[in-house]
Design an enzyme around this catalytic site. Structure first.
Site, PDB file in Angstrom:
ATOM      1  CE  LYS A   1      -8.826  84.600 105.719  1.00 25.24           C
ATOM      2  NZ  LYS A   1      -8.605  83.225 106.154  1.00 25.24           N
TER       3      LYS A   1
ATOM      4  CG  ASP B   1      -6.896  84.950 101.875  1.00 25.89           C
ATOM      5  OD1 ASP B   1      -7.601  84.306 101.081  1.00 25.89           O
ATOM      6  OD2 ASP B   1      -6.398  84.468 102.908  1.00 25.89           O
TER       7      ASP B   1
ATOM      8  N   GLY C   1      -2.233  83.605 111.667  1.00 18.93           N
ATOM      9  CA  GLY C   1      -3.318  83.046 112.476  1.00 18.93           C
ATOM     10  C   GLY C   1      -4.508  82.565 111.668  1.00 18.93           C
ATOM     11  N   GLY C   2      -4.409  82.572 110.346  1.00 24.90           N
ATOM     12  CA  GLY C   2      -5.555  82.150 109.530  1.00 24.90           C
ATOM     13  C   GLY C   2      -6.617  83.228 109.425  1.00 24.90           C
ATOM     14  CG  MET C   3      -7.926  85.219 112.035  1.00 28.50           C
ATOM     15  SD  MET C   3      -8.512  85.979 113.548  1.00 28.50           S
ATOM     16  CE  MET C   3     -10.132  86.567 113.022  1.00 28.50           C
ATOM     17  CB  ALA C   4      -6.539  87.169 105.587  1.00 25.50           C
TER      18      ALA C   4
HETATM   19  P1  ATP Z   1      -4.095  83.624 105.546  1.00 27.50           P
HETATM   20  O1  ATP Z   1      -5.247  83.558 106.479  1.00 27.50           O
HETATM   21  O2  ATP Z   1      -4.261  84.642 104.428  1.00 27.50           O
HETATM   22  O3  ATP Z   1      -3.609  82.323 105.047  1.00 27.50           O
HETATM   23  P2  ATP Z   1      -2.502  84.166 107.858  1.00 27.50           P
HETATM   24  O4  ATP Z   1      -3.436  85.060 108.589  1.00 27.50           O
HETATM   25  O5  ATP Z   1      -2.427  82.756 108.321  1.00 27.50           O
HETATM   26  O6  ATP Z   1      -2.836  84.233 106.328  1.00 27.50           O
HETATM   27  P3  ATP Z   1      -0.521  86.244 107.910  1.00 27.50           P
HETATM   28  O7  ATP Z   1      -0.706  86.904 109.234  1.00 27.50           O
HETATM   29  O8  ATP Z   1      -1.047  86.942 106.714  1.00 27.50           O
HETATM   30  O9  ATP Z   1      -1.060  84.753 107.935  1.00 27.50           O
HETATM   31  O10 ATP Z   1       1.044  85.976 107.790  1.00 27.50           O
HETATM   32  C1  ATP Z   1       1.628  84.905 107.089  1.00 27.50           C
HETATM   33  C2  ATP Z   1       3.117  85.206 106.936  1.00 27.50           C
HETATM   34  O11 ATP Z   1       3.260  86.306 106.025  1.00 27.50           O
HETATM   35  C3  ATP Z   1       3.781  85.674 108.217  1.00 27.50           C
HETATM   36  O12 ATP Z   1       4.289  84.596 108.943  1.00 27.50           O
HETATM   37  C4  ATP Z   1       4.874  86.612 107.730  1.00 27.50           C
HETATM   38  O13 ATP Z   1       6.085  85.910 107.531  1.00 27.50           O
HETATM   39  C5  ATP Z   1       4.413  87.079 106.346  1.00 27.50           C
HETATM   40  N1  ATP Z   1       4.010  88.512 106.267  1.00 27.50           N
HETATM   41  C6  ATP Z   1       4.353  89.367 105.291  1.00 27.50           C
HETATM   42  N2  ATP Z   1       3.800  90.571 105.473  1.00 27.50           N
HETATM   43  C7  ATP Z   1       3.059  90.501 106.586  1.00 27.50           C
HETATM   44  C8  ATP Z   1       2.243  91.441 107.283  1.00 27.50           C
HETATM   45  N3  ATP Z   1       2.080  92.688 106.861  1.00 27.50           N
HETATM   46  N4  ATP Z   1       1.612  91.009 108.392  1.00 27.50           N
HETATM   47  C9  ATP Z   1       1.762  89.728 108.804  1.00 27.50           C
HETATM   48  N5  ATP Z   1       2.543  88.820 108.192  1.00 27.50           N
HETATM   49  C10 ATP Z   1       3.184  89.187 107.092  1.00 27.50           C
END
Ligand code: ATP
Length: 299
Positions: free
Chosen positions: A10, A136, A97-100
């Site tokens: 997302k 999310d 990366g902020g893309m959930a």
């Molecule tokens: P959001 O946009 O929801 O805030 P995000 O995209 O910034 O999240 P994610 O890639 O979801 O971040 O990862 C955040 C942290 O969650 C990672 O650094 C990792 O330690 C942990 N994590 C747990 N399960 C997973 C997974 N299946 N994929 C990626 N990271 C995961």
């Protein structure tokens, strides 16, 4: 037998962040938009285990902390059965990366295990289990374009005409979502900036409903952007480069550090991605379209 679920990343088209609540969360107005960067999650019968593969999987836990493993355990608990599923994740969504991406994998694991275990779990129940796993996660099941209120998990689908073309600039290393929210609070306190109550942007909703990319580009906002820029100043150059190369709009995606650029069409997106690559302001570039459907079973 195995079940594979494809699940999208997302981007947040609007991320309005209200004042810090007593429970440590913020009230959000979160306009989610699912884009065509996908993880694939495959579950097979066996003891609970997680394996991960893909271009960039650094920092993804393979033990019980993986959000997909948590989803398996949560669904098994709901069904009163053992969490017996071996999970394999093919990751294309950037990590932290902020893309959930993690939330997407959790949503995919819920759907995949419900199918693997031949459990008839109605969508509203699946959405509740998803909300327990993270704010999310429900959107990754729903897909499309939707506004999330509360912590972002109370979702209403939004009308969205046509297809929008995006370029994503992926950064080296991630940003921790809690750290970015904490920086947002710190900056607001330091500058005595009173956080107002966030409202859905009428301009954004109108642009989505009419499929007007130019108006959408002008209406993109993210209240976490100053905090992400404060923690990662180099993102300022990335955003400025996209503006200079003619993006219709640009913003940090969610808590960053991925930056999102809106293009007029597929050709413009390819040109923009090439110019950003040439400028050396990102680790990698990815073009994608939105909206796309949420998590769905492939096999
Ligand atoms: P959001 O946009 O929801 O805030 P995000 O995209 O910034 O999240 P994610 O890639 O979801 O971040 O990862 C955040 C942290 O969650 C990672 O650094 C990792 O330690 C942990 N994590 C747990 N399960 C997973 C997974 N299946 N994929 C990626 N990271 C995961």
């Amino acid at each position: 037998m195995s079940v594979t679920v494809k699940v999208p990343a997302k981007v947040n088209l609007q991320l309005g962040v209200g004042p810090l609540r007593d429970d440590g969360y913020h009230d959000l107005v979160n306009v989610f938009h699912a884009v065509s960067l996908f993880d694939e999650v495959t579950v097979t019968p066996g003891p609970l285990a997680v394996t991960v593969a893909g271009a960039s999987v650094e920092g993804v836990p393979t033990g019980p902390d993986n959000l997909a493993a948590k989803a398996v355990v949560r669904l098994a608990g709901h069904l009163g059965r053992a969490p017996e599923a071996s999970v394999h994740i093919e990751k294309a969504i950037p990590v932290a990366g902020g893309m959930a991406g993690g939330s997407a994998d959790a949503a995919a694991a819920l759907l995949a295990c419900a199918r693997l275990w031949e459990a008839d779990v109605p969508l509203p129940v699946l959405m509740d289990l998803a909300a327990d796993l993270g704010s999310d996660v429900p959107f990754a099941l729903l897909g499309g374009t939707a506004v999330g209120l509360g912590r972002g998990e109370r979702l209403t689908p939004l009308s969205c005409e046509g297809e929008f073309h995006w370029v994503f600039a992926l950064a080296d290393g991630g940003l921790s979502t809690p750290a970015v929210f904490a920086e947002c609070d710190r900056l607001r306190a330091a500058f005595e900036a009173e956080a107002g109550w966030p409202h859905e942007s009428p301009d954004l909703l109108a642009a989505l409903a009419s499929g007007d990319a130019k108006a959408l580009g002008a209406a993109l906002t993210n209240d976490l952007q100053p905090a992400a820029l404060s923690l990662r100043p180099s993102l300022g150059r990335t955003l400025a480069a996209g503006r200079e190369f003619g993006a219709l709009g640009e913003l940090v995606s969610g808590s960053g550090p991925t930056c999102a650029f809106l293009a007029a069409d597929a050709e413009h997106a390819a040109e923009l991605a090439a110019a950003l690559a040439e400028a050396g302001v990102a680790r990698a570039l990815a073009a994608a379209t939105g909206p796309v459907p949420g998590a769905h079973v492939l096999s």
